[in-house]
Design a protein around this motif. Structure first.
Motif, PDB file in Angstrom:
ATOM      1  N   LEU B  76     -16.945  31.614 -23.120  1.00  0.00           N
ATOM      2  CA  LEU B  76     -18.405  30.665 -22.997  1.00  0.00           C
ATOM      3  C   LEU B  76     -18.962  30.545 -24.313  1.00  0.00           C
ATOM      4  O   LEU B  76     -19.684  29.597 -24.611  1.00  0.00           O
ATOM      5  N   THR B  77     -18.475  31.544 -25.024  1.00  0.00           N
ATOM      6  CA  THR B  77     -19.503  31.621 -26.459  1.00  0.00           C
ATOM      7  C   THR B  77     -18.810  30.153 -27.267  1.00  0.00           C
ATOM      8  O   THR B  77     -19.759  29.493 -27.784  1.00  0.00           O
ATOM      9  N   ALA B 228     -32.760  34.573 -27.297  1.00  0.00           N
ATOM     10  CA  ALA B 228     -33.138  33.224 -26.309  1.00  0.00           C
ATOM     11  C   ALA B 228     -32.113  33.152 -25.170  1.00  0.00           C
ATOM     12  O   ALA B 228     -32.683  33.097 -23.885  1.00  0.00           O
ATOM     13  N   VAL B 229     -30.642  33.444 -25.400  1.00  0.00           N
ATOM     14  CA  VAL B 229     -29.826  33.555 -24.412  1.00  0.00           C
ATOM     15  C   VAL B 229     -29.995  34.524 -23.378  1.00  0.00           C
ATOM     16  O   VAL B 229     -29.835  34.370 -22.346  1.00  0.00           O
ATOM     17  N   SER B 230     -30.253  35.641 -23.776  1.00  0.00           N
ATOM     18  CA  SER B 230     -30.514  36.926 -22.770  1.00  0.00           C
ATOM     19  C   SER B 230     -31.537  36.482 -21.860  1.00  0.00           C
ATOM     20  O   SER B 230     -31.547  37.042 -20.696  1.00  0.00           O
ATOM     21  N   VAL B 231     -32.721  35.784 -22.213  1.00  0.00           N
ATOM     22  CA  VAL B 231     -33.476  35.478 -21.270  1.00  0.00           C
ATOM     23  C   VAL B 231     -33.178  34.375 -19.904  1.00  0.00           C
ATOM     24  O   VAL B 231     -33.497  34.699 -19.003  1.00  0.00           O
ATOM     25  N   VAL B 232     -32.314  33.584 -20.571  1.00  0.00           N
ATOM     26  CA  VAL B 232     -31.996  32.541 -19.559  1.00  0.00           C
ATOM     27  C   VAL B 232     -30.556  32.738 -18.949  1.00  0.00           C
ATOM     28  O   VAL B 232     -30.349  32.191 -17.908  1.00  0.00           O
ATOM     29  N   SER B 239     -19.330  35.153 -16.100  1.00  0.00           N
ATOM     30  CA  SER B 239     -19.574  34.118 -15.701  1.00  0.00           C
ATOM     31  C   SER B 239     -20.753  33.578 -16.639  1.00  0.00           C
ATOM     32  O   SER B 239     -20.649  32.386 -17.099  1.00  0.00           O
ATOM     33  N   THR B 240     -21.788  34.166 -16.926  1.00  0.00           N
ATOM     34  CA  THR B 240     -22.907  33.697 -17.799  1.00  0.00           C
ATOM     35  C   THR B 240     -23.169  34.657 -18.965  1.00  0.00           C
ATOM     36  O   THR B 240     -24.148  35.057 -19.562  1.00  0.00           O
ATOM     37  N   ASN B 241     -21.915  35.292 -19.242  1.00  0.00           N
ATOM     38  CA  ASN B 241     -21.975  36.302 -20.256  1.00  0.00           C
ATOM     39  C   ASN B 241     -21.475  35.900 -21.710  1.00  0.00           C
ATOM     40  O   ASN B 241     -20.441  35.717 -21.830  1.00  0.00           O
ATOM     41  N   PRO B 244     -22.489  38.296 -27.487  1.00  0.00           N
ATOM     42  CA  PRO B 244     -23.475  39.035 -27.816  1.00  0.00           C
ATOM     43  C   PRO B 244     -24.030  39.761 -26.656  1.00  0.00           C
ATOM     44  O   PRO B 244     -24.245  40.908 -26.653  1.00  0.00           O
ATOM     45  N   LEU B 245     -24.072  39.040 -25.648  1.00  0.00           N
ATOM     46  CA  LEU B 245     -24.707  39.735 -24.319  1.00  0.00           C
ATOM     47  C   LEU B 245     -23.593  40.734 -23.650  1.00  0.00           C
ATOM     48  O   LEU B 245     -23.760  41.756 -23.100  1.00  0.00           O
ATOM     49  N   HIS B 246     -22.261  40.524 -23.952  1.00  0.00           N
ATOM     50  CA  HIS B 246     -21.298  41.398 -23.412  1.00  0.00           C
ATOM     51  C   HIS B 246     -21.449  42.617 -24.307  1.00  0.00           C
ATOM     52  O   HIS B 246     -21.191  43.616 -23.641  1.00  0.00           O
ATOM     53  N   VAL B 247     -21.613  42.583 -25.470  1.00  0.00           N
ATOM     54  CA  VAL B 247     -21.926  43.815 -26.376  1.00  0.00           C
ATOM     55  C   VAL B 247     -22.881  44.450 -25.786  1.00  0.00           C
ATOM     56  O   VAL B 247     -22.789  45.820 -25.549  1.00  0.00           O
TER      57      VAL B 247
END
Lengths: 277, 297
Positions: B76-77, B228-232, B239-241, B244-247
């Protein structure tokens, strides 16, 4: 049209400017204006109440206080690092110069977990601070540490080029007229780099105020104690309090715009300084 | 002009005499203090990422990276960066062409507007898209009716990433192209080249390193953006990770070894970015120096 644009034989102006304006409007301007328009759904009293509750006020104090302290530390040490990189030779200098930009390149979440692990009670640094009664992780000091990391490159990178451009003749003249090194620094060098130093400070401060990723891991995020304003926006959003989140976002946007204006003025001042010199 | 003074000051720096040099103990103290600060705030955190990632052994490290959720985050990244970076590349070139090659009113305002996303908090950058595309947003009801998901979906992640990376390439190209002026392009047009020929054969070779520089920085931010990505994103695993969010998810689950293993990938990306940046920087300053010597000779 002729008063708007000076004549040129080069092609593509309409296409390039048209695309630029369309893209900027769709991606940046319309979404940003959404925040301002959505807050008008609130009355003035409701807006004022939403942005001044005790919990919100505590988050402003922490966000601005920690950002200011971090920018101040970065101003002092950023100047020192820039000075050492420009003036002295030592092994590994090139590598260190390149690594100064690490906080720009390292994703904030990575910085966040690394600093937290470092300053936690059992961390490499935390284990030595804890016996002294200094708790860093999960306290406001942790917020300050993360914001110092994030703002580190700004002062170095704004002061460095100005320091490189100072003519050594000026310093030689000062020395010949009997000034010692400290006098030369405070009377000749410091006034020259001062606008750049202020610009770097303002850039670091502005960046720190909006910072989220590196802070939330180390802050502990306790309401009234270690909760930053950007996190509060997310908390409100997660509680479906869209109006409250938007009101806070508008406050942060207005502050960022004011800081942007200040930074532009500082840069203009710096350019005028160097043009006069 | 600036380069000429640079070479001047570098020769006089060699001859720097005792009168304009600090005593050696002051020099050593300042270098030591600067290095101590950088070690504490930069180098130790960087080393710690790799240490923590490999602490439980290479097997645990690779297991954390080839695990399906991690692979999906990597994918995804890469996808998000592959969309956001080219979009901002085209925008950067168009904006720089209009701003650097033509004189028109409101130019300074336009430059400020392009820089705007840099001064907006990442959280606010995400929030504004929720206000437009979210369920309670302007387009929310219409999107829901047509079964289109933007928020908590890849589209929203791409939009937020594009927003935060808008200025990177434009702000590298604008000063570079302004400094180069318009004479070469005007000559090409006068000799009968069309717009595309002028751009690809005259402008592009002049700006290629600046373009690459901006692209490298834009890519690093696109892959590393968190707030920014964390909010949306909605943090839907697999799926939408993004990476950085996976960390964050792994860290919050107290799975530190895996969190730092994934984080080490991002730290490697940062180191590669810095290395490329240093190389490209030397390419940007070198031709300028040569041109200056040529001019003064």
């Amino acid at each position: 049209m002729s008063t708007f644009k000076r004549h040129s034989i080069l092609p593509g102006f309409n296409l390039a400017l048209g695309f630029t304006l369309l893209y900027l409007s769709l991606i940046v301007l319309i979404p940003l204006s959404a925040a301002f328009i959505r807050t008008t759904e609130l009355s003035w009293q409701e807006f004022w109440f939403a942005v001044t509750t005790p919990r919100v006020m505590a988050s402003y104090r922490l966000t601005f206080g920690a950002s200011f302290a971090a920018a101040l530390v970065n101003a002092v040490f950023g100047l020192l690092v820039a000075w050492v990189l420009v003036r002295y030779r030592f092994p590994g200098k090139k590598l260190i110069d390149a690594l100064v930009d690490l906080p720009f390149a390292l994703p904030t979440a990575v910085a966040g977990i690394a600093l937290t692990a470092l300053y936690a009670g059992n961390g490499w640094i935390g284990q030595y601070l804890e016996p002294l009664g200094i708790k860093v992780a999960f306290t406001p000091i942790g917020v300050f540490v993360a914001l110092t990391f994030i703002g580190l490159p700004f002062v170095v990178r704004t002061v460095q080029p100005v320091l490189e451009d100072i003519e050594s003749e000026l310093e030689e003249a000062a020395a010949m007229l009997g000034a010692n090194r400290l006098q030369t620094f405070s009377r000749i060098i410091f006034p020259t780099i001062f606008p750049a130093l202020m610009t770097g400070f303002a850039l670091a401060f502005a960046r720190a105020i909006g910072e989220y990723g590196s802070v939330i891991f180390i802050a502990g995020n306790m309401p009234m104690v270690s909760e930053i304003t950007p996190l509060l926006i997310i908390t409100k959003l997660e509680q479906y309090d869209y109006a409250g989140a938007t009101a806070l976002a508008v406050v942060m946007l207005v502050i960022s715009f004011i800081l942007l204006l200040v930074i532009n003025l500082l840069q203009w001042w710096g350019r005028r300084r160097s043009a006069l010199a | 002009m600036t380069m000429a003074t640079n070479t001047l000051s570098s020769t006089s720096r060699v001859r720097r005499t005792l009168t304009t040099q600090e005593p050696s103990w002051v020099r050593r103290a300042l270098i030591g203090l600067a290095l101590a600060f950088l070690t504490l705030f930069l180098f130790v955190p960087l080393i710690l990422v790799f240490y923590e990632a490999l602490k439980k052994g290479v097997d645990v490290y690779f297991a954390a990276i080839i695990e399906p959720d991690a692979l999906s985050a990597i994918q995804l990244t890469l996808t998000v960066a592959a969309i956001a970076v080219p979009l901002n590349l085209v925008f950067g070139v168009a904006a720089a062409w209009a701003i650097a090659k033509f004189e028109f009113r409101g130019k300074n305002l336009l430059i400020t507007l392009i820089d705007l996303p840099f001064s907006v908090s990442p959280v606010v950058s995400g929030l504004i898209y929720v206000l437009i595309f979210g369920l309670q947003g302007w387009l929310g009801p219409w999107l829901a009716e047509h079964d289109i998901k933007v928020i908590f979906a890849v589209t929203g992640i791409v939009l937020a990433t594009v927003f935060v990376t808008v200025p990177f390439i434009a702000r590298e190209l604008i000063p570079l192209m302004q400094a180069q002026g318009t004479e070469e392009e005007e000559a090409a047009v006068a000799l009968g080249a069309n717009g595309w020929q002028t751009f690809s054969r005259v402008t592009l070779p002049n700006i290629k390193w600046g373009l690459l520089y901006g692209t490298i920085l834009c890519n690093a931010r696109a892959m590393g953006e968190f707030g920014a990505v964390s909010v949306v994103s909605g943090h839907i695993r697999g799926s939408t990770n993004t990476l950085p969010l996976h960390v964050e998810i792994l860290y919050n689950e107290y799975n530190f070894a895996a969190a730092f293993a994934v984080a080490s990938l991002l730290a490697l990306l940062a180191l590669v970015t810095l290395a490329l940046k240093t190389v490209v920087e030397s390419k940007i300053t070198q031709p300028k120096e040569n041109a200056d010597e040529h001019r003064s000779a």
